[in-house]
Design an enzyme around this catalytic site. Structure first.
Site, mmCIF file in Angstrom:
data_model
loop_
_atom_site.group_PDB
_atom_site.id
_atom_site.type_symbol
_atom_site.label_atom_id
_atom_site.label_comp_id
_atom_site.label_asym_id
_atom_site.label_seq_id
_atom_site.Cartn_x
_atom_site.Cartn_y
_atom_site.Cartn_z
ATOM 1 N NE ARG A 1 -9.513 0.402 8.942
ATOM 2 C CZ ARG A 1 -10.765 0.417 8.472
ATOM 3 N NH1 ARG A 1 -11.699 -0.320 9.036
ATOM 4 N NH2 ARG A 1 -11.078 1.155 7.436
ATOM 5 C CD GLU B 1 -2.872 1.293 2.328
ATOM 6 O OE1 GLU B 1 -3.274 0.235 2.805
ATOM 7 O OE2 GLU B 1 -3.342 2.407 2.658
ATOM 8 C CD GLU C 1 -8.692 -4.294 5.398
ATOM 9 O OE1 GLU C 1 -9.630 -3.514 5.194
ATOM 10 O OE2 GLU C 1 -7.614 -3.941 5.872
ATOM 11 C CB ALA D 1 -9.741 0.520 3.208
#
Ligand code: LUZ
Ligand code: MOS
Length: 761
Positions: free
Chosen positions: A304, A226, A706, A503
């Site tokens: 998060r 990422e 995820e 995400a």
């Protein structure tokens, strides 16, 4: 299971970054990384390497023509180490040579005088020394301090959670080709082509329109690419522009493991308060994130962790401390779940410990605290369209939680050398980038005059199946068979300002953008068809490659309609854009709406521990997952099973071992063990909720990448409970991963082969 690349993959014909035939004159970059984890750079000796056979250039910090310091969130990372080395493998220089072999030979002639400085690998220690990457934040809902005295049980504990290597099959790599007029074309194994484009432009000191980044597919990303594919691409670009020759960098496995960041290890303190009937009244947790040497994505990852600190549970009083602690490890980075798993693990540890104190099964506590509609999370978003209870109830019934408990208890009562354990894991995961601006997708749909269609989006195919999803969406939108549709490489010249494929949101954002592009083209197609067939545009549909009028098939085929549309000079290509509405998030405010929606699920895992040897088998994993409507069942199943496997690996086998001075000891596949097909249970059952459309997702779907990772957490507590069945041993500190060595050491006292005496809690 098939996806659009299956045949290419099994025949070895699919092309990855360095599979395309190398251009003539291509050079190879190899990296000289720091041999120690922390120190002051006194002198770099590279002139020996420069004189060696086949070497065309050596590059260090001073040789960067433009911006020398990069960073996804905060610019704090020198592209090559400058003044100080901050972790083992920290790039000091790059040698560019005619072949990889000659480059590696020259690497041996590189030396550095580095004065060692103290090394910190523990985030608690960094925190105590005040070495944090941002001011430590405390989030509060209600007032935990006021309720401890009203709790029947207050339990405290500590957690030591290890990191995880991404272990993508394809290590980091890129190829940079200088082209006319000072432009550069780059093939990079990145989840974020626009980040690569932006930073190459910056380090070269050229506008972004001179840099084209193209990505066909990755051999896995999992978050590791990422942000951290960017560095290698920038280095290759610098040499390519300087030498005006193509340059390729391919890290080998050891380099990739040493030089790149991983899942963040955390240390955690928790305190939980419950009533006698199992209600959690208060949860106080401190997260000490092991951020590594630079910021990278650590701050959004920590955010998060905070957002998912209460997972699927309704808790009236919550306090969360979040500290980003600098250590001398490579900057830790995004990894499937992005801090969420670490947040959830701490609470599961608390529930496990509470269950021992209260003499109840953990799932009894879990089931009494599940969220439902109307509950307001500590970050201010209200729960709606909640399916937490639904997945729990369906799992509990379908997989017979009661029956499992009875079976396991009776097995344990009648077996001495082997013990079974099981654990349930509910998951509620928020879908959206928490940096709200990243929630945008773009798609370019071209219908060619022969009726074939090409779709390009900002989504990166990294094995997760986003290309197959895009093809399915175009095919269903146009009513044509998938054989007409091809998904093309992601390219910054066709799509601008691409958010990373991350995400869990890639199919969601880019799929919705593709739907918008198809809708725009359909307007013209339907007008042309209506004119030709003598009806109204709204009476036209296309099904199975045939144009229908008022629901009845006509003679007009898709191919003929496309050609007629072209001859009518009506648009056959469109750019679609999509952004979900209603998102806002500012951590300093009480009212927030960071997530477009949540994904829910419940999993049960059962294990058997061999109490003589300490090793164990994962016997079954069964789960109910909320997928919305789902786009392609096999693609979704692949994501669920893959996430589950990776989650199980994180808490069981995958052990990153460091020396006290910060050197990675488990830096190859001979010392770092990831779960394989043998280790994973034969009995995996995945059920998707029926009739569970999601209005927010493309074709009613939900993001799937995820959330399943966190089901793996159940494996940890299943093993712990099997150990407890041999002899109750609630550790002071809950340490993950639960390797067979750790199991053995908790079954027996160190100096004796007698089982340990039960310890008190
Ligand atoms: N990446 C990111 C992510 O930049 N922001 C996020 O919120 C996120 N969440 C999950 C995975 N990657
Ligand atoms: Mo990610 S952890 O790159 O979605």
């Amino acid at each position: 299971m098939r996806h659009c690349d299956s045949e290419l993959h099994v025949t070895g014909l699919s092309e990855y970054t360095d599979d395309v035939a190398p251009p003539e004159e291509m050079l190879h970059g190899v990296i000289f990384g720091s041999p120690i984890a922390h120190g002051k750079i006194q002198k770099l000796y590279t002139s020996g390497a420069e004189k060696m056979e086949g070497v065309r250039g050596v590059y260090t910090f001073e040789d960067i023509p433009g911006t020398k310091i990069i960073g996804a969130v905060i610019q704090d990372e020198p592209l090559f180490a400058h003044v100080e080395v901050m972790y083992e493998g920290h790039p000091l220089a790059m040698i560019v040579a005619e072949s990889v072999e000659l480059g590696r030979k020259a690497l041996k002639a590189c030396k550095a005088d580095i004065e060692p400085l103290p090394v910190t690998v523990c985030p608690r220690k960094a925190f105590e020394e005040g070495d944090v990457l941002q001011e430590t934040r405390v989030f509060e809902k209600g007032d935990v301090e006021s309720v401890w005295e009203h709790c029947d049980h207050v339990i405290e504990g500590k957690v030591d959670l290890a990191g995880q290597d991404h272990l993508y099959l394809e290590t980091n790599r890129c190829r940079a080709l200088p082209i006319e007029d000072g432009q550069i074309k780059v093939f990079s194994s990145t989840q974020s082509p626009s980040a690569v484009q932006k930073w190459i432009a910056a380090v070269l000191g050229v506008p972004m329109h001179k840099v084209e980044v193209d990505v066909k597919r990755l051999g896995g990303g999992f978050g590791g690419k990422e942000d951290q594919a960017t560095h290698w691409a920038c280095m290759a670009a610098i040499a390519a522009m300087d030498l005006q020759r193509p340059v390729q960098i391919v890290l080998n496995r050891v380099e990739d493991m040493k030089m790149t960041g991983k899942r963040h290890p955390y240390k955690q303190d928790f305190k939980v308060g419950l009533t006698q009937d199992g209600k959690i009244l208060a949860f106080d947790v401190a997260h000490y994130q092991n951020s590594g040497a630079f910021v990278d994505l650590s701050l959004p990852v920590l955010e998060r962790t905070v957002l998912h600190a209460t997972n699927a549970y309704a808790i009236p009083h919550v306090k969360i401390l979040a500290a980003a602690c600098r250590t001398h490890l490579p900057p830790n980075t995004a990894y499937r779940g992005f801090g969420g798993p670490q947040g959830m693990f701490a609470l599961e540890s608390a529930i496990y410990k509470a269950s021992i104190v209260m003499g109840v099964a953990p799932e009894w506590i879990q089931s009494r605290n599940l969220i439902s509609n109307g509950y307001r999370f500590h970050y201010g978003q209200e729960v709606s369209a909640c399916r937490m209870q639904r997945t729990w109830d369906e799992a509990s019934e379908a997989f017979d939680f009661e029956g499992v408990k009875k079976r396991v208890d009776s097995f344990n009562a009648s077996n001495r050398g082997k013990k079974k354990g099981y654990a349930v894991m509910p998951v509620c995961f928020g879908i959206s980038f928490t940096k709200t601006f990243l929630n945008q997708g773009s798609s370019l749909v071209h219908v060619y005059t022969d009726g074939s269609v090409s779709v390009t989006t900002g989504g990166i195919e990294m094995g997760q199946g986003v290309s197959s999803n895009m093809i399915a969406i175009v095919s269903r939108m146009f009513g044509i068979s998938e054989k007409h549709v091809r998904c093309n490489s992601t390219n910054t010249s066709r799509i601008a300002n691409i958010s990373p494929s991350a995400a869990s949101a890639t199919s969601d954002l880019n799929g919705n953008a593709t739907i918008n592009a198809c809708k725009e083209i359909l307007v013209g197609l339907k007008e042309v068809a209506a004119k030709e067939l003598g009806g109204k545009p709204e009476e036209i549909t296309i099904e199975d490659d045939i144009v229908h009028l008022k629901g009845f098939a006509t003679d007009l085929t898709w191919e003929k309609l496309v050609l007629n549309t072209y001859f009518s000079r009506v648009q056959l290509m469109a750019h679609g854009f999509y952004t979900p509405s209603g998102l806002h998030y500012d951590y300093t405010k009480k009212e927030n709406h960071p997530f477009h929606y949540h994904t829910y699920g419940t999993c049960i895992i059962e294990v058997t521990v061999d109490c003589l040897r300490g090793n164990y088998t994962i016997d079954l994993a069964r789960l109910v997952h909320d997928l919305g409507r789902g786009i392609i069942r096999s693609v979704d199943l692949g994501q669920v099973e893959g996430g589950l496997a990776q989650g199980i690996g994180w808490v069981t086998l995958e052990e990153l071992a460091y020396s006290d001075d910060g050197l990675l000891l488990s830096h190859s596949l001979s010392t770092y063990k990831a779960p394989d097909g043998d280790f994973l249970p034969n009995d995996i059952e995945v059920r998707f909720l029926e009739n569970a459309d999601n209005p927010g997702g493309p074709l009613g779907s939900k993001a799937v990448g995820e959330p399943p990772f966190m089901y793996g957490i159940a494996a940890y507590f299943a093993i712990q409970r099997a150990i407890d069945a041999f002899r109750l041993n609630v550790p002071d500190e809950i340490v993950s991963p639960m390797t067979p060595e750790r199991v053995l050491l908790s079954l027996y006292d160190k100096d004796s082969v007698k089982p340990k005496q039960p310890s008190s809690v």
